[in-house]
Design a protein around this motif. Structure first.
Motif, short mmCIF file in Angstrom:
data_model
loop_
_atom_site.label_atom_id
_atom_site.label_comp_id
_atom_site.label_asym_id
_atom_site.label_seq_id
_atom_site.Cartn_x
_atom_site.Cartn_y
_atom_site.Cartn_z
N ASN A 362 88.27 35.05 56.95
CA ASN A 362 89.01 35.01 58.21
C ASN A 362 89.86 33.75 58.32
O ASN A 362 89.60 32.75 57.66
CB ASN A 362 88.05 35.10 59.41
CG ASN A 362 87.38 36.45 59.53
OD1 ASN A 362 86.16 36.55 59.65
ND2 ASN A 362 88.17 37.52 59.48
N THR A 363 90.86 33.81 59.18
CA THR A 363 91.79 32.70 59.35
C THR A 363 91.93 32.34 60.83
O THR A 363 91.57 33.14 61.71
CB THR A 363 93.18 33.05 58.81
OG1 THR A 363 93.72 34.13 59.60
CG2 THR A 363 93.11 33.48 57.35
N LYS A 364 92.47 31.17 61.08
CA LYS A 364 92.75 30.72 62.45
C LYS A 364 93.74 31.68 63.12
O LYS A 364 93.62 31.96 64.33
CB LYS A 364 93.30 29.31 62.44
CG LYS A 364 93.60 28.71 63.81
CD LYS A 364 93.99 27.25 63.68
CE LYS A 364 94.40 26.67 65.03
NZ LYS A 364 95.68 27.23 65.52
N GLU A 365 94.69 32.19 62.37
CA GLU A 365 95.67 33.12 62.92
C GLU A 365 94.99 34.40 63.41
O GLU A 365 95.39 34.97 64.44
CB GLU A 365 96.73 33.46 61.87
CG GLU A 365 97.68 32.32 61.52
CD GLU A 365 97.04 31.20 60.72
OE1 GLU A 365 97.53 30.06 60.80
OE2 GLU A 365 96.02 31.48 60.01
N GLU A 366 93.96 34.83 62.71
CA GLU A 366 93.23 36.03 63.14
C GLU A 366 92.45 35.76 64.42
O GLU A 366 92.38 36.62 65.31
CB GLU A 366 92.29 36.49 62.02
CG GLU A 366 93.03 37.06 60.83
CD GLU A 366 92.10 37.50 59.71
OE1 GLU A 366 92.44 38.46 59.00
OE2 GLU A 366 91.03 36.87 59.54
N VAL A 367 91.87 34.57 64.54
CA VAL A 367 91.19 34.21 65.78
C VAL A 367 92.19 34.15 66.93
O VAL A 367 91.90 34.57 68.05
CB VAL A 367 90.45 32.86 65.62
CG1 VAL A 367 89.84 32.43 66.95
CG2 VAL A 367 89.37 32.97 64.55
#
Length: 379
Positions: A362-367
């Motif tokens: 997972n990535t910060k962009e997904e959060v």
């Protein structure tokens, strides 16, 4: 072009690691013998399985003779509980109301079929943590052979137990200790040589391995009989032709998880911390189930007050391309609610609970996408 979906339900299952797929594919292609056959192809398959067993034993600091392959965590937990009653003389089991259904339903079955077996539930606090004083009291008052069965990390809220602390307490009182470690295998170091534990379980699909394969650790001091009758596979403990490529996939996945544990944990914790910080800013009315500061770092269970906007929150998140859950995947399709939340909050709780469970992929962009959808739906 639409955005790809965001998968934040890694406590339910994890995607296969590419290196795991590669290892499994090689076995599917080149290792086709029956591991019980004595010819060259059979010996090759047997060697492949035993190499995988050594890998798993190494990461638990166990003997290879203490690792037995199963179809997954459910079979492993059933095997530990039911064989302890049948073969080890256990007549009293101490557990909790927030265990996984495979444990709770096994206990229900044991209680109905074995009228001499007493099932006792230890007290929990509001965060789902075990009341150690109550557990000590229950153990001190035992007059029959007892087993304690408590999961290492709750699959819905992430609340954890201290394996060594509870293992030592069980050892002090002469009780067996079984722990469902399905959610923590590959995420936390587990040393069975340094921990007084009788049985623990693992399932490959929780740590980026294939579904349908798992294992049980059985301490060498515990002599139990076969759980499945038939052939002599798994040293006469579990009949049935072994799932060779699944076993290899599981060993490969666990090896990778243990090698990369610190790096994966750091990535996941940073995402989890970021989500908590943003939720505090944007949704001060939101709360958490469980213990977000001391629980499993990959699980965050969000709690939103009831309102017309929260009624279809899970559905709206799914439509927007965000995969999260309301609780255990084993309860999907039912409308009975979470037994874990009900045990902690009571039957009249009508808040909306969402489990977000992270991966190192997972990535910060997904959060940020999750937060954007929450804002659009709840504001």
């Amino acid at each position: 072009m639409s955005n790809p979906r965001v998968y934040l339900d890694n406590a339910a299952t994890t995607p296969l690691d590419p290196q795991v797929i590669e290892a499994m594919t090689a076995v599917m292609k080149d290792v086709h013998g029956n591991p019980s056959s004595i010819h060259a192809e059979g010996r090759q398959a047997r060697t492949t399985i035993e190499q995988a067993r050594r890998t798993i034993a190494k990461h638990l600091n166990a003997s290879i003779g203490e690792i037995f392959f199963t179809s997954g965590g459910t079979e492993a937990n059933n095997m530990a509980l039911k064989c302890a009653v049948r073969d080890l003389g256990v007549r009293r089991i101490i557990s909790s109301p927030t265990e996984h259904h495979c444990v709770l339903h096994s206990l229900d079955s044991i209680g109905k079929q074995e009228d001499a077996v007493e099932i006792v539930q230890v007290k929990l606090d509001e965060k789902g943590r075990v009341d150690l004083a109550d557990l000590s009291r229950l153990l001190a008052g035992q007059s029959q052979k007892t087993m304690v069965s408590l999961m290492h990390s709750n699959n819905e809220i992430g609340t954890m137990i201290d394996l060594q602390e509870i293992g030592a307490l069980c050892e002090e009182h002469g009780a067996y200790f079984h722990s469902d470690t399905v959610q923590t295998m590959g995420y936390y170091p587990i040393d069975v040589e340094a921990t007084a534990i009788s049985f623990l379980s693992g399932a490959a699909h929780k740590f980026y391995g294939p579904k349908g394969v798992g294992f049980i650790y059985i301490n060498g001091d515990n002599n139990i009989k076969p759980y499945l009758d038939g052939g002599a596979q798994e040293r006469n403990m579990r009949a049935g032709t072994e799932n060779t490529y699944g076993i290899v996939g599981m060993a490969t996945a666990l090896d990778l998880a243990c090698q990369e544990r610190e790096d994966r944990e750091q990535k996941i914790r940073s995402l989890r911390t970021y989500l908590c910080e943003q939720l505090a800013k944007d949704f001060p009315e939101a709360d958490f189930n469980g213990d977000p500061t001391q629980g499993h770092y990959k699980v965050l269970n969000l709690r939103f007050p009831p309102s017309p906007k929260t009624e279809l929150l899970l559905f709206n998140l799914d439509i927007a391309g965000i995969s999260v859950s309301g609780g255990s995947a084993c309860s999907s399709g039912t409308d009975t609610g979470s037994h874990v939340i009900r045990a902690l909050r009571g039957d009249d709780d009508d808040a909306v609970n969402i489990r977000v469970s992270f991966s190192h992929h997972n990535t910060k962009e997904e959060v940020d996408r999750l937060l954007a959808v929450l804002r659009s739906v709840l504001r």
